[in-house]
Design a protein around this motif. Structure first.
Motif, PDB file in Angstrom:
ATOM      1  N   GLY A   8       0.841  -1.210   0.000  1.00  0.00           N
ATOM      2  CA  GLY A   8       0.000   0.000   0.000  1.00  0.00           C
ATOM      3  C   GLY A   8       0.866   1.246   0.000  1.00  0.00           C
ATOM      4  N   SER A  10       1.364   3.391  -2.275  1.00  0.00           N
ATOM      5  CA  SER A  10       0.847   4.545  -3.025  1.00  0.00           C
ATOM      6  C   SER A  10      -0.234   5.305  -2.256  1.00  0.00           C
ATOM      7  CB  SER A  10       0.284   4.078  -4.367  1.00  0.00           C
ATOM      8  OG  SER A  10      -0.729   3.108  -4.120  1.00  0.00           O
ATOM      9  N   GLY A  14       1.315   5.028   3.388  1.00  0.00           N
ATOM     10  CA  GLY A  14       2.452   4.415   2.694  1.00  0.00           C
ATOM     11  C   GLY A  14       3.498   5.469   2.362  1.00  0.00           C
ATOM     12  N   THR A  36      -2.868  -0.095  -8.534  1.00  0.00           N
ATOM     13  CA  THR A  36      -3.132   0.897  -9.575  1.00  0.00           C
ATOM     14  C   THR A  36      -1.861   1.293 -10.336  1.00  0.00           C
ATOM     15  OG1 THR A  36      -4.821   1.764  -8.104  1.00  0.00           O
ATOM     16  CG2 THR A  36      -4.234   3.152  -9.987  1.00  0.00           C
ATOM     17  N   TYR A  37      -0.743   1.423  -9.613  1.00  0.00           N
ATOM     18  CA  TYR A  37       0.472   1.993 -10.218  1.00  0.00           C
ATOM     19  C   TYR A  37       1.573   0.960 -10.409  1.00  0.00           C
ATOM     20  CZ  TYR A  37      -1.842   6.336  -8.869  1.00  0.00           C
ATOM     21  OH  TYR A  37      -2.742   7.358  -8.711  1.00  0.00           O
ATOM     22  N   LEU A  60       0.611  -6.682  -5.062  1.00  0.00           N
ATOM     23  CA  LEU A  60       0.686  -7.346  -3.758  1.00  0.00           C
ATOM     24  C   LEU A  60       1.026  -8.819  -3.967  1.00  0.00           C
ATOM     25  CD1 LEU A  60       0.061  -6.468  -0.823  1.00  0.00           C
ATOM     26  CD2 LEU A  60      -2.256  -7.306  -1.168  1.00  0.00           C
ATOM     27  N   ALA A  79      -7.935  -6.052   3.288  1.00  0.00           N
ATOM     28  CA  ALA A  79      -7.065  -6.332   2.125  1.00  0.00           C
ATOM     29  C   ALA A  79      -5.807  -7.110   2.525  1.00  0.00           C
ATOM     30  CB  ALA A  79      -6.690  -5.035   1.404  1.00  0.00           C
ATOM     31  N   SER A  98      -3.901  -1.267   9.452  1.00  0.00           N
ATOM     32  CA  SER A  98      -5.359  -1.313   9.353  1.00  0.00           C
ATOM     33  C   SER A  98      -5.950  -1.766  10.684  1.00  0.00           C
ATOM     34  CB  SER A  98      -5.781  -2.281   8.248  1.00  0.00           C
ATOM     35  OG  SER A  98      -5.853  -3.605   8.769  1.00  0.00           O
ATOM     36  N   ARG A 102      -6.816  -5.196  15.491  1.00  0.00           N
ATOM     37  CA  ARG A 102      -6.861  -4.365  16.705  1.00  0.00           C
ATOM     38  C   ARG A 102      -7.897  -4.873  17.702  1.00  0.00           C
ATOM     39  NH1 ARG A 102      -7.703   1.220  13.628  1.00  0.00           N
ATOM     40  NH2 ARG A 102      -5.794   1.306  12.394  1.00  0.00           N
ATOM     41  N   CYS A 149      -5.863   6.308  14.568  1.00  0.00           N
ATOM     42  CA  CYS A 149      -5.430   7.674  14.896  1.00  0.00           C
ATOM     43  C   CYS A 149      -6.257   8.258  16.033  1.00  0.00           C
ATOM     44  CB  CYS A 149      -5.482   8.551  13.648  1.00  0.00           C
ATOM     45  SG  CYS A 149      -6.950   8.314  12.623  1.00  0.00           S
ATOM     46  N   SER A 181      -6.717  14.024   5.366  1.00  0.00           N
ATOM     47  CA  SER A 181      -5.881  12.874   5.005  1.00  0.00           C
ATOM     48  C   SER A 181      -6.224  11.646   5.844  1.00  0.00           C
ATOM     49  CB  SER A 181      -4.399  13.216   5.160  1.00  0.00           C
ATOM     50  OG  SER A 181      -4.109  13.555   6.511  1.00  0.00           O
ATOM     51  N   GLY A 182      -6.941  11.836   6.942  1.00  0.00           N
ATOM     52  CA  GLY A 182      -7.387  10.704   7.764  1.00  0.00           C
ATOM     53  C   GLY A 182      -8.254   9.733   6.980  1.00  0.00           C
ATOM     54  N   LEU A 314      -1.303  11.162  10.488  1.00  0.00           N
ATOM     55  CA  LEU A 314      -0.493  10.299   9.620  1.00  0.00           C
ATOM     56  C   LEU A 314       0.807   9.849  10.298  1.00  0.00           C
ATOM     57  CD1 LEU A 314      -0.841  12.121   6.166  1.00  0.00           C
ATOM     58  CD2 LEU A 314      -1.822   9.917   6.799  1.00  0.00           C
TER      59      LEU A 314
HETATM   60  N1  LIG Z   1      -4.941   8.041   6.789  1.00  0.00           N
HETATM   61  C1  LIG Z   1      -4.764   8.011   8.115  1.00  0.00           C
HETATM   62  O1  LIG Z   1      -4.627   9.055   8.774  1.00  0.00           O
HETATM   63  C2  LIG Z   1      -4.702   6.693   8.840  1.00  0.00           C
HETATM   64  C3  LIG Z   1      -4.421   6.702  10.218  1.00  0.00           C
HETATM   65  C4  LIG Z   1      -4.359   5.481  10.902  1.00  0.00           C
HETATM   66  C5  LIG Z   1      -4.609   4.298  10.230  1.00  0.00           C
HETATM   67  N2  LIG Z   1      -4.917   4.321   8.904  1.00  0.00           N
HETATM   68  C6  LIG Z   1      -5.164   3.036   8.241  1.00  0.00           C
HETATM   69  O2  LIG Z   1      -4.061   2.742   7.395  1.00  0.00           O
HETATM   70  C7  LIG Z   1      -4.512   2.010   6.242  1.00  0.00           C
HETATM   71  C8  LIG Z   1      -4.068   2.761   4.984  1.00  0.00           C
HETATM   72  O3  LIG Z   1      -4.680   4.043   5.016  1.00  0.00           O
HETATM   73  P1  LIG Z   1      -4.324   5.188   3.958  1.00  0.00           P
HETATM   74  O4  LIG Z   1      -4.929   6.432   4.507  1.00  0.00           O
HETATM   75  O5  LIG Z   1      -2.897   5.154   3.609  1.00  0.00           O
HETATM   76  O6  LIG Z   1      -5.194   4.681   2.695  1.00  0.00           O
HETATM   77  P2  LIG Z   1      -5.052   5.106   1.150  1.00  0.00           P
HETATM   78  O7  LIG Z   1      -4.383   6.422   1.036  1.00  0.00           O
HETATM   79  O8  LIG Z   1      -6.407   4.940   0.571  1.00  0.00           O
HETATM   80  O9  LIG Z   1      -4.065   3.992   0.544  1.00  0.00           O
HETATM   81  C9  LIG Z   1      -4.453   2.647   0.451  1.00  0.00           C
HETATM   82  C10 LIG Z   1      -3.337   1.830  -0.179  1.00  0.00           C
HETATM   83  O10 LIG Z   1      -3.762   0.472  -0.252  1.00  0.00           O
HETATM   84  C11 LIG Z   1      -3.709   0.016  -1.614  1.00  0.00           C
HETATM   85  N3  LIG Z   1      -4.859  -0.861  -1.836  1.00  0.00           N
HETATM   86  C12 LIG Z   1      -6.173  -0.510  -1.767  1.00  0.00           C
HETATM   87  N4  LIG Z   1      -6.963  -1.601  -1.943  1.00  0.00           N
HETATM   88  C13 LIG Z   1      -6.120  -2.652  -2.139  1.00  0.00           C
HETATM   89  C14 LIG Z   1      -6.318  -4.042  -2.383  1.00  0.00           C
HETATM   90  N5  LIG Z   1      -7.548  -4.563  -2.421  1.00  0.00           N
HETATM   91  N6  LIG Z   1      -5.237  -4.819  -2.548  1.00  0.00           N
HETATM   92  C15 LIG Z   1      -3.978  -4.314  -2.513  1.00  0.00           C
HETATM   93  N7  LIG Z   1      -3.727  -3.001  -2.276  1.00  0.00           N
HETATM   94  C16 LIG Z   1      -4.782  -2.178  -2.087  1.00  0.00           C
HETATM   95  C17 LIG Z   1      -3.745   1.269  -2.447  1.00  0.00           C
HETATM   96  O11 LIG Z   1      -3.049   0.999  -3.652  1.00  0.00           O
HETATM   97  P3  LIG Z   1      -3.569   1.381  -5.134  1.00  0.00           P
HETATM   98  O12 LIG Z   1      -4.831   2.181  -4.963  1.00  0.00           O
HETATM   99  O13 LIG Z   1      -2.455   2.157  -5.743  1.00  0.00           O
HETATM  100  O14 LIG Z   1      -3.772   0.090  -5.770  1.00  0.00           O
HETATM  101  C18 LIG Z   1      -2.982   2.265  -1.573  1.00  0.00           C
HETATM  102  O15 LIG Z   1      -1.588   2.080  -1.770  1.00  0.00           O
HETATM  103  C19 LIG Z   1      -6.030   1.901   6.369  1.00  0.00           C
HETATM  104  O16 LIG Z   1      -6.378   0.661   6.917  1.00  0.00           O
HETATM  105  C20 LIG Z   1      -6.388   3.038   7.346  1.00  0.00           C
HETATM  106  O17 LIG Z   1      -7.560   2.794   8.074  1.00  0.00           O
HETATM  107  C21 LIG Z   1      -4.956   5.492   8.190  1.00  0.00           C
END
Ligand SMILES: NC(=O)c1ccc[n+]([C@@H]2O[C@H](COP(=O)([O-])OP(=O)(O)OC[C@H]3O[C@@H](n4cnc5c(N)ncnc54)[C@H](OP(=O)(O)O)[C@@H]3O)[C@@H](O)[C@H]2O)c1
Length: 345
Positions: A8, A10, A14, A36-37, A60, A79, A98, A102, A149, A181-182, A314
């Motif tokens: 993940g 992208s 990540g 995607t990329y 993946l 995922a 994810s 938890r 978060c 961004s959350g 983040l």
């Molecule tokens: N954002 C926050 O502040 C935050 C805080 C704490 C925890 N989290 C958790 O961290 C995790 C990631 O969050 P994020 O905010 O980074 O999400 P995001 O920006 O939407 O990124 C998701 C990543 O997962 C990949 N992905 C999506 N569906 C997939 C699948 N079915 N198989 C393989 N790869 C897949 C996407 O890749 P492509 O789209 O390029 O394929 C992208 O690289 C989530 O579980 C979220 O709840 C996020």
């Protein structure tokens, strides 16, 4: 050098992992995934990495990830659920950002995420990775569930009170706000610029998925069941999170005594900063850093305590805390790669 994989890569967490690990002295980025990329360089997806990291993204693939020493799963919930046991069975340490590992009761996962957990037998082995409260277990863990978060901001603020008889445990309310961004990088109507900009939007009131996670950890720390009212809001800024928490008191307290109690509880913890009496936590002081700032204020008129707890969603709320967990799991100095102060202004 320790070989690191990011599934993940992208997404927003990540990218934040890549940015922080680029300055980590003991690791080498090895495998980055995106569906995607795939086959594009990560620097093509995020030009901020131009000249710094040039690794091609791949799909993946558990084999590639198993060749790493540590894997961060920065994927949407479900995922990576089946990857965790595969990675843990190999010689790889895994840190899942994810929510999949938890909640320790699989019935809670079904209730709040509407999915049946495919590996309930692993839930007790994967350690809830809040370092300031769980460091000893993290040290020996093969798998860590990185906290959410909002839970990070709320649990760290409340933890020092849970073994006292100073508060009415049924009166806890957290009013929390998150930058956009959350919600991750994918687009949705709620996070569309015109929908979110110039507005402050409550969402998932009374049923946000972080509620059972907060309650689970507060209950474990208190040794009795605790429920809270949790009200999240979306605020039009890129990053940052503030929880303002209200608790009724059962005794008369004073600010000095409370502040001393918090300072003693967190002792030498580098990433939790207890603010001086009368100061409130604010996102500007932590955005871009792995710090959690906690402010303490008594409202003597109504005998209520008001806590403010600020993090970068983040970083301390995701990727920074994940790296802190990695450092602990691998026996590195815990602050390695994480000492940057907030970016301000
Ligand atoms: N954002 C926050 O502040 C935050 C805080 C704490 C925890 N989290 C958790 O961290 C995790 C990631 O969050 P994020 O905010 O980074 O999400 P995001 O920006 O939407 O990124 C998701 C990543 O997962 C990949 N992905 C999506 N569906 C997939 C699948 N079915 N198989 C393989 N790869 C897949 C996407 O890749 P492509 O789209 O390029 O394929 C992208 O690289 C989530 O579980 C979220 O709840 C996020």
């Amino acid at each position: 050098m320790i070989k690191v994989g990011i599934a993940g890569a992208s997404g927003y967490t990540g990218l934040e992992l890549i940015r922080l690990l680029a300055n980590h002295t003991k690791v080498k980025l090895s495998v980055l995934t995106s569906e995607t990329y795939q086959n594009n360089s990560i620097a093509d997806v995020f030009p901020s990495l131009n000249g710094i990291i040039d690794i091609n993204l791949q799909s993946l693939d558990s084999q590639a990830l198993q060749s790493c020493d540590v894997v961060f799963l920065a994927l949407p919930h479900t995922a990576g659920m089946d990857l965790v046991p595969q990675l843990m069975e190999s010689d790889c340490k895994v840190i899942d950002l994810s929510a999949d590992y938890r909640l320790k009761n699989p019935d809670d996962y079904l209730e709040w995420y509407s999915v049946t957990h495919t590996h309930p037998e692993l839930l007790s082995q994967v350690v809830y990775g809040l370092p300031e409260l769980n460091r000893e277990k993290i040290k020996n863990a093969k798998g860590v569930a990185n906290p959410g978060c909002y839970p990070t901001s709320v649990i760290l603020a409340l933890a020092p009170l849970l073994k006292t008889d100073w508060i009415d445990f049924e009166s806890i309310i957290s009013d929390s706000k998150s930058g956009i961004s959350g919600a991750g990088r994918k687009t949705s109507i709620t996070t569309h610029f015109a929908e979110a900009n110039e507005g402050l939007t409550p969402y998932s009131l009374v049923n946000h998925r972080h509620t059972p996670e907060i309650e689970q950890e507060l209950s474990n720390l208190a040794g009795k069941p605790i429920k809270i009212s949790f009200s999240p809001h979306l605020i039009p800024m890129n990053r940052g999170m503030l929880s303002t928490i209200y608790i009724n008191l059962t005794n008369k307290l004073n600010d000095e005594h409370l502040t001393e109690h918090y300072e003693k509880f967190y002792g030498n913890e580098f990433f939790v900063r207890i603010l001086d009496k009368g100061k409130f936590a604010k996102t500007q002081s932590v955005s871009g850093s792995n710090f959690c700032d906690i402010g303490i204020k008594l409202d003597n008129r109504v005998n209520r305590l008001v806590l403010t707890s600020a993090i970068d969603n983040l970083i301390k709320g995701a990727s920074g805390q994940a790296i802190q967990n990695m450092n602990i799991m691998l026996g590195f100095e815990e602050k390695t790669g994480l000492q940057s102060p907030a970016i301000f202004p």
